[in-house]
Design an enzyme around this catalytic site. Structure first.
Site, PDB file in Angstrom:
ATOM      1  CB  VAL A 261      -0.923   0.008   1.229  1.00  0.00           C
ATOM      2  CG1 VAL A 261      -1.813   1.242   1.229  1.00  0.00           C
ATOM      3  CG2 VAL A 261      -1.775  -1.261   1.256  1.00  0.00           C
ATOM      4  N   PRO A 262       1.136   1.848  -1.161  1.00  0.00           N
ATOM      5  CG  PRO A 262       0.994   2.676  -3.350  1.00  0.00           C
ATOM      6  CD  PRO A 262       0.328   1.719  -2.396  1.00  0.00           C
ATOM      7  CB  CYS A 263       2.132   5.198   2.792  1.00  0.00           C
ATOM      8  SG  CYS A 263       3.272   4.022   3.529  1.00  0.00           S
ATOM      9  CG  HIS A 264       6.693   4.368  -1.242  1.00  0.00           C
ATOM     10  ND1 HIS A 264       5.934   3.233  -1.034  1.00  0.00           N
ATOM     11  CD2 HIS A 264       7.083   4.318  -2.556  1.00  0.00           C
ATOM     12  CE1 HIS A 264       5.865   2.537  -2.159  1.00  0.00           C
ATOM     13  NE2 HIS A 264       6.540   3.174  -3.091  1.00  0.00           N
TER      14      HIS A 264
END
Length: 298
Positions: A261-264
């Site tokens: 889950v690409p919070c970056h």
């Protein structure tokens, strides 16, 4: 006993230990580049910071990210971050409107997800069994956690920080049952970090465990294609809470499934990387690594 087994496994020689040594060298190079990119340091200076020769650093970066240290430095500049943001609002619009994740999803993990019910979340994981294991990854030691529904947690730790990472994750669901099961989580770790296994016809199953608001934010993050980024205000607008940028930032910070889950890919409005629960250097590493994957697939 479990702690002792972890220590033995992480200390023994082999590919896992080599992968962690590689990431440690890369991490030091990334930290150096991040602090000095405005002066465009030479490959010799980068290599010295990583305690490698220029050739060693060049080949490690090519193997690790698919691009050179110079290309990685360019991927981390403020101009690059702003470039990621320039067209991301329209990309996110298209992804959400069509139910797809945009053309960049061709290079991504092909994730399918479901959310736990609010009642299950409020119970703090009661009645839920989570299996976990520590595995090598391009970004340090990965703590992989799985429920019977799929991947439920992914955290990262530097050497010696494994226990703290586990404590941080178990605190999120205090009433769950935790079982160390390296063999059960190993296939998930391979599925996450081996791009040859990123297949649309075999999507990675993910279980989102959080409040309704947090899950809505995390679902929006899943729509951001690799090689793009959005700012918190874009996410707030997409979940129809345009004044909730700060709350969106908090939800992004609580994302329990890092990288997948690409919070970056959530940046400050100016393109600044802002905070990251697992460290700014690791966030920079993920953005640069993804830039390499997109470039190599182009």
């Amino acid at each position: 006993m479990i702690s002792a087994m972890n220590d033995l496994r992480l200390a023994k020689p082999g590919t896992q230990n080599a992968a962690l040594r590689d990431y440690d060298s890369v991490r030091r190079a990334i930290a150096f580049i991040s602090e000095r990119w405005r002066t465009q340091p030479t490959i010799e200076a980068m290599a010295e910071a990583a305690s490698l020769t220029p050739d060693e650093l060049h080949h490690l970066f090519r193997r690790w990210a698919g691009l050179t240290p110079k290309g990685f430095m360019q991927a981390l500049t403020l101009d690059h971050a702003k470039g990621l943001l320039r067209d991301s609002a329209s990309v996110l619009d298209a992804a959400l409107d069509s139910g797809l994740s945009g053309p960049g999803r061709l290079h991504d993990l092909f994730v399918t997800h479901e959310a736990m019910s609010p009642g299950e979340w409020k119970a703090g994981g009661a009645g839920m069994t989570l299996r976990y294991g520590f595995h090598p990854s391009p970004f340090g030691t990965a703590l992989v956690m799985a429920s019977d529904r799929g991947l439920a947690g992914l955290a990262f730790a530097d050497a010696g920080g494994e226990k703290a990472a586990l404590t941080d994750m178990t605190r999120r669901w205090p009433h769950a049952i935790y079982i160390e099961d390296y063999l059960a989580t190993a296939p998930l770790a391979q599925r996450i970090f081996d791009k040859k296994l990123w297949r649309a016809d075999q999507p990675l199953r993910v279980t989102l465990i959080g409040t309704d608001f947090e899950v809505r934010v995390w679902e929006t993050l899943l729509k951001i294609p690799m090689g793009h980024a959005v700012c918190y205000s874009d996410i707030a607008r997409k979940i129809e809470s345009p004044k909730a940028s700060r709350a969106v930032g908090a939800a992004v910070g609580k994302n329990p499934i890092s990288f997948v889950v690409p919070c970056h890919r959530a940046l400050g409005k100016s393109g600044a990387l802002t905070g990251y629960h697992w460290g700014i250097t690791r966030k920079q590493a993920m953005i640069g690594w993804e830039a390499g994957q997109v470039a190599s697939a182009a």
